[in-house]
Design an enzyme around this catalytic site. Structure first.
Site, PDB file in Angstrom:
ATOM      1  N   LYS A  82      30.033  21.505  16.683  1.00 15.27           N
ATOM      2  CA  LYS A  82      31.393  22.371  16.139  1.00 15.27           C
ATOM      3  C   LYS A  82      32.222  20.963  15.766  1.00 15.27           C
ATOM      4  O   LYS A  82      32.594  20.244  16.515  1.00 15.27           O
ATOM      5  CB  LYS A  82      31.682  23.356  17.021  1.00 15.27           C
ATOM      6  CG  LYS A  82      33.056  24.306  16.420  1.00 15.27           C
ATOM      7  CD  LYS A  82      33.377  25.443  17.433  1.00 15.27           C
ATOM      8  CE  LYS A  82      34.489  26.321  16.949  1.00 15.27           C
ATOM      9  NZ  LYS A  82      34.676  27.214  17.971  1.00 15.27           N
ATOM     10  N   SER A 155      34.420  31.782  15.999  1.00 23.19           N
ATOM     11  CA  SER A 155      34.957  30.800  15.162  1.00 23.19           C
ATOM     12  C   SER A 155      33.755  29.619  15.092  1.00 23.19           C
ATOM     13  O   SER A 155      33.917  28.900  14.081  1.00 23.19           O
ATOM     14  CB  SER A 155      36.054  29.879  15.955  1.00 23.19           C
ATOM     15  OG  SER A 155      35.884  29.551  16.784  1.00 23.19           O
ATOM     16  N   SER A 179      33.937  33.288  20.513  1.00 23.74           N
ATOM     17  CA  SER A 179      33.544  32.196  19.420  1.00 23.74           C
ATOM     18  C   SER A 179      32.326  31.706  19.387  1.00 23.74           C
ATOM     19  O   SER A 179      31.667  31.123  18.556  1.00 23.74           O
ATOM     20  CB  SER A 179      34.307  31.128  19.173  1.00 23.74           C
ATOM     21  OG  SER A 179      35.817  31.678  19.001  1.00 23.74           O
TER      22      SER A 179
END
Length: 365
Positions: A82, A155, A179
């Site tokens: 990420k 996310s 997330s």
């Protein structure tokens, strides 16, 4: 082995082939980079692909293994992370235009740990802006490989899309309020939010410091165990990380759960906000665990009715405090939804935040 088949192997399968020298890390990395080139335009999973660095790391892994220096099950395995984690010399945007050109001088601890384990970094994956909210991407949303009209969850949606589309062998996400768990669920993957303190957050862009947690998003539970083992451990630069040994998570995957205690939270199970299909699935899972030897019982936690509200207070107040300078100076560079959320968080009374933390402590107790 046909190179086109390599990306469809699990980390566990791939690591055995690499250790036996039946495939090389360079072949594996090239196979994944080829899929990214051919397919990521559909999924928008990556914000940055580190082709040059990945191939160099793969060559180094290949040479080390040839010399007898095999380092374990992550050696030569291509991973995606990420874009919330610092990567030395590589753009790290946090999914925001505010950091569009930010290049850190050092790696986050989880990145350093992956490199120490011999993993190959393929690139940085898409996410919501500063990992806030679901559907708040500033670089176009990632798409779900199972159905391109569906979202991937936030996310860490780019990590979910990349893993589910076989564009990486395994990936890292960060979970503050779901997330990792949302993308794993929505993309049919195995995601784990580790216990807070198990994995260092040094070099992780802050969302809610008291809740942020780094963990794996993988295609199998075993792959998640391998990935977690590579990144977990004490880090003196994160004073909240645990100074305890990291167990061999794969050894625990023997199917024996006899004596494990499982609690079903009554207020959550019977909440009017819990859909009937979800409730039925949880009950069936509990029954299956009980048949396998686990001790399952309902547990009453009355304050859990308010857990969503307690989480929301932290989710809007702490990011607003962390980003106060940018809010004052670069408000228009945020996406609309985050502008609203951050401005709201900046005017929540201190008494409300304090009360939420008191209730949170009571709920934990």
């Amino acid at each position: 082995m046909n190179k086109a088949d390599i990306p469809f192997l699990s980390v566990a399968e791939l690591s055995r082939l690499i250790e036996a020298r039946d495939v090389s890390p360079v072949e594996v990395t090239e196979a994944y980079l080829g899929r990214i080139d051919d397919l990521d335009f559909k999924f928008n999973a990556f914000l940055t692909v580190t082709r040059k660095e990945a191939l160099q790391a793969a060559r180094e892994a290949e040479q080390a293994i040839a010399r007898g220096g095999y380092q374990g099950p992550m050696h030569g395995i291509p991973v995606a992370v990420k874009d919330q984690f610092w990567t030395k010399g590589i753009r790290s945007t946090g999914g925001s235009r505010i950091l569009a050109d930010f290049v850190p001088d050092e790696d986050a601890t989880v990145i350093a740990n992956l490199k120490k384990a011999g993993a190959v970094l393929l690139g940085k994956t898409n996410l919501t802006e500063f990992a806030m909210g679901r559907g708040f991407e500033r670089y176009s949303p990632p798409r779900n490989p199972w159905d391109l009209d569906m979202r991937t969850g936030g996310s860490s949606g780019g990590s979910g899309a990349a893993t589910a589309a076989f564009l990486c062998a395994t990936s890292l996400g960060e979970d503050t309020g779901g997330s990792i768990r949302f993308p794993a669920t929505w993309c049919g993957l195995a995601g784990l939010r580790p216990s807070w303190g198990r994995v260092s957050r040094y070099g992780v862009m802050r969302g809610v410091w008291s809740m942020d947690t780094v963990g794996p998003i993988s295609r199998t539970v075993e792959d998640a165990a391998v990935t977690l083992a590579a990144i977990a451990g004490y880090d003196p630069r994160d004073p909240y990380s645990w100074n305890t040994p990291v167990p061999d998570y794969r050894q625990a995957l023997d199917g024996n759960i006899r004596g494990v205690r499982v609690g079903l939270v009554t207020e959550q199970l019977n909440s009017e906000n819990t859909e009937a299909e979800t409730r039925e699935a949880v009950v069936r899972a509990a029954e299956a665990l009980e048949e396998l030897g686990a001790a399952v019982e309902e547990v009453s936690l009355p304050l859990s009715r308010h857990s969503g509200l307690l989480t929301l207070v932290s989710l809007i107040v702490e990011p607003a405090a962390n980003q106060g300078g940018w809010l004052r100076e670069r408000l228009q560079d945020y996406g609309h939804n985050n502008r609203v959320g951050l401005l709201t968080g900046s005017i929540v009374p201190a008494a409300a935040y304090y009360k939420a933390q008191k209730l949170r402590s009571l709920l934990r107790q």
